[in-house]
Design a protein around this motif. Structure first.
Motif, short mmCIF file in Angstrom:
data_model
loop_
_atom_site.label_atom_id
_atom_site.label_comp_id
_atom_site.label_asym_id
_atom_site.label_seq_id
_atom_site.Cartn_x
_atom_site.Cartn_y
_atom_site.Cartn_z
N VAL A 127 -24.59 -116.06 -5.86
CA VAL A 127 -23.33 -116.67 -5.45
C VAL A 127 -23.56 -118.17 -5.26
O VAL A 127 -24.55 -118.58 -4.66
CB VAL A 127 -22.82 -116.04 -4.12
N HIS A 128 -22.64 -118.96 -5.78
CA HIS A 128 -22.67 -120.42 -5.65
C HIS A 128 -21.64 -120.80 -4.58
O HIS A 128 -20.47 -120.44 -4.68
CB HIS A 128 -22.31 -121.06 -6.99
N VAL A 129 -22.10 -121.51 -3.54
CA VAL A 129 -21.23 -121.90 -2.44
C VAL A 129 -21.17 -123.42 -2.38
O VAL A 129 -22.19 -124.10 -2.48
CB VAL A 129 -21.73 -121.35 -1.09
N ALA A 135 -16.80 -119.76 -2.45
CA ALA A 135 -17.95 -119.00 -2.94
C ALA A 135 -17.54 -118.27 -4.21
O ALA A 135 -16.45 -117.68 -4.28
CB ALA A 135 -18.42 -117.99 -1.88
N ARG A 136 -18.42 -118.35 -5.22
CA ARG A 136 -18.12 -117.68 -6.48
C ARG A 136 -19.41 -117.07 -7.02
O ARG A 136 -20.44 -117.74 -7.09
CB ARG A 136 -17.57 -118.68 -7.49
N SER A 137 -19.34 -115.80 -7.38
CA SER A 137 -20.51 -115.12 -7.95
C SER A 137 -20.68 -115.54 -9.40
O SER A 137 -19.73 -115.97 -10.06
CB SER A 137 -20.37 -113.61 -7.83
#
Length: 136
Positions: free
Chosen positions: A12-14, A22-24
Motif C-alpha cells: 500500500v502506498h500512503v 492509501a492505495r494498494s
C-alpha cells in the motif's frame, strides 16, 4: 532450520499521513484517510487495524474450530481499537467482542484462545497492545 515461505505481501502506498490517502498496488484498496474525530470523510488507521485484525481473527477461529471438530455458525466480531495518550505518548488498546452463537461459553473461550495463539495480527499485537476478548 525452518525456511520461511511468504504467502502474500500486501503493498500500500500512503501519502499525506492521517489526512491523506492509501492505495494498494492492485488498486483494490483506494481510500481517503482522516484524523479520528476530525473533519475529514475518510477512514483512519485505527479502523483499518480493527477491520484487518477482526477479519484475520475470524479466519483463525475457523481454522482452530475445524481442528477441534467444533462447528461455527453466524460468527461476528465487533472490534474496537483505542488511540490513547498518557505520559506524553500515544498507545493503542484493543478489544474484540466476539459472538459465537450455539457454542457453550467454555468451548467458545477455547476457540478464542486457540485463535489468539494462531492469528498473525494477535501475535503482532501481543506484548505491544493491551488486548481484551469479550464473548457476547
Amino acid at each position: 532450520m525452518t525456511q520461511t515461505q511468504t504467502l502474500y505481501t500486501g503493498k500500500v502506498h500512503v501519502t499525506g499521513g492521517r489526512d491523506g490517502a492509501a492505495r494498494s498496488d492492485d488498486a483494490s484498496l483506494d481510500i481517503k484517510l482522516s484524523t479520528p474525530g476530525g473533519p475529514g470523510t475518510g477512514t483512519n488507521p485505527e479502523q483499518l487495524l480493527a477491520a484487518g485484525w477482526s477479519a484475520c481473527f475470524q479466519g483463525a477461529m475457523a481454522i482452530c474450530a475445524k481442528q477441534m471438530n467444533v462447528k461455527l455458525t453466524d460468527v461476528a466480531i465487533d472490534a474496537e481499537i483505542d488511540l490513547n495518550l498518557a505520559d506524553g505518548g500515544f498507545f493503542l488498546a484493543a478489544r474484540l467482542n466476539i459472538s459465537l452463537p450455539g457454542l457453550d461459553p467454555e468451548t467458545a473461550h477455547t476457540v478464542i484462545e486457540a485463535a489468539h495463539r494462531t492469528c498473525p495480527y494477535s501475535k503482532a499485537l501481543q506484548g505491544n497492545v493491551d488486548v481484551a476478548f469479550n464473548l457476547v
